[in-house]
Enzyme design. Sequence first.
Site, PDB file in Angstrom:
ATOM      1  N   HIS A   2      47.512  34.567  44.879  1.00  0.00           N
ATOM      2  CA  HIS A   2      47.758  33.826  43.644  1.00  0.00           C
ATOM      3  C   HIS A   2      49.112  33.117  43.641  1.00  0.00           C
ATOM      4  O   HIS A   2      49.415  32.345  42.728  1.00  0.00           O
ATOM      5  CB  HIS A   2      47.671  34.772  42.445  1.00  0.00           C
ATOM      6  CG  HIS A   2      47.189  34.113  41.186  1.00  0.00           C
ATOM      7  ND1 HIS A   2      47.097  32.745  41.033  1.00  0.00           N
ATOM      8  CD2 HIS A   2      46.758  34.643  40.007  1.00  0.00           C
ATOM      9  CE1 HIS A   2      46.654  32.461  39.837  1.00  0.00           C
ATOM     10  NE2 HIS A   2      46.441  33.587  39.188  1.00  0.00           N
TER      11      HIS A   2
ATOM     12  N   THR B 297      34.643  38.433  56.380  1.00  0.00           N
ATOM     13  CA  THR B 297      34.267  39.818  56.651  1.00  0.00           C
ATOM     14  C   THR B 297      32.935  40.113  55.989  1.00  0.00           C
ATOM     15  O   THR B 297      32.629  39.552  54.930  1.00  0.00           O
ATOM     16  CB  THR B 297      35.361  40.790  56.150  1.00  0.00           C
ATOM     17  OG1 THR B 297      35.007  42.130  56.506  1.00  0.00           O
ATOM     18  CG2 THR B 297      35.559  40.698  54.649  1.00  0.00           C
TER      19      THR B 297
END
Length: 423
Positions: free
Chosen positions: A396, A344
Site C-alpha cells: 500500500h 502462487t
Amino acid sequence: MPQMGESIAEGTIVRWIKKVGDAVDRDEPLFEISTDKVDAEIPSPGAGVLAEIKVKEGETVPVNSVVAVIGEAGAAAATPPAPAPAAKPSAMPEAAVGQPESAPAVQAAASGRAGLEADEDESATSKEDLRRQKSSPLVRRIAREHNVDIQQINGTGISGRVTKHDILDFIESGKAPAPAARQAPRPGPAYRPGEHVEIVPMTIMRRKIAEHMVLSAHTSPHVYSVYEVNFARLAQLRDKKKADYERAGGKLTFTALIAKVVVDALRAFPIANASVDGDNIVYKKDINLGIAVALDQGLIVPVIRNADEKNLLGLSRAIEDLAARARSKKLNPDEVHGGTFTITNPGGFGAVYALPLINQPQVAILGVGAIEKRAVVIDDALAIRPTCHLSLGYDHRLIDGADAGRFLSFIKERLENFEEGWM
C-alpha cells in the site's frame, strides 16, 4: 562456495554427495548448498579425485571460500582436518593458503573475496566502507528504510557481518527509531517446562523462508483484494487445445493460461511490476515472472525471465521445466532471483483463496485459489460453472485499492473472455 546472487554473501553446506577419495567427473554433482535464495547441487569444476573436504556439512562460509580440493587421478587423499569454528574471521582465509597448483579449489568463479571481511583497523575505514564489508545490500536497504546505523549492531555473521536476522532483531528490540507509535508486544514462550513437546531444529530452507517472511511483513503494509472469476471459457479452450500442446512439448495448465494474462496485465499496469527504493519508484522494464513451487521441505520461487517475450506455449514449457528442476534441485542460481512479480497457487491444495505475503522487493503477488464448480448467476438464472478466486496482495506504499481493482478487473475480463487467437 559459489556466488548464488548479488545479495548473497554466504552459503551452507547441506550435504556432500562425494566422499574423500571418490573419483569425480567435470560437472558431476559434488555437494549441495543452501542459501536464502536457493537450494542447489553444485557441479565439480574439473575431473579428478576428491582429495580433501575443508568444510563439514551444516557449516556456513562466505562465497568464494575454498570448501574442497580436487586432485589428479591417483593422488593420495588428505584426511579432512577438523575445521575451525565458522565464526573466526581467520578460519576460511587460512584454509585457502598453500594449495598445490594442480589441485583446483572448489569455489565460485567470480567476485573474489572483497567485501566479505571487515578491515581490522576500523579507525582507518569510513562508515560507508564498513557498511559494505559487514552487510549485504538487502541489510543496508532495511537499515536505510528504518533509519538504523549499522555500526550500532553487533553482527553474528561471518567476520562480524550484520545479517538480516541481526537487523530485524535490532528493530524489534526497540533500539531503532520506531516507525509506529508503539512496539508490538513480544510473544510468550513457545512451551513451558513439563509440557509434552518434541523440538526439531528448522531446516536451513525453513529458516531462510522465515527470515524472508518476517522481512516482508516488516517492509510492506499489505492490503488484499479478492475477485471471483468464471473459468468456463478457459476450461473449454483447455480441453480443446491440450492435446495439441502435449504434441508440441508443452502442458496446457490453468497456471500457464493465468500467467499469459498476468504478463499482459503487468504490461498494461507497470505499477505492479515495480519496487520501492526509499522515496523513489523503480519501474522494471523486464517482466520476470516468479512461479512459486511447493517442495517437501519448503517453498521456492523460480523465475521466468522476460516472460512477456514468450507465447503461451513458451510459458507452459518454462513453467513445467522450472517446476521439475526445482523439485530435483537442478535450478541455476540466476533462475531464483530477479523476479518482478509472483504467482502462487495454494488452490492446488484445496484452498478457496489465500492472502500470501509479498516476495520482496516486489510490490504485489497473485494468489490462485481452487478451481471448483460453483453456483453462479448468469442472466438472472442460476448456473453451475467452474470458478476461481484470485487474490492480489499489494504494497500500500505504492499501490492503492483503485490500482489493484483495475489490475484485477483486467485479469478477470481477459480470463473470462480468453480468445483462441491468444493461444
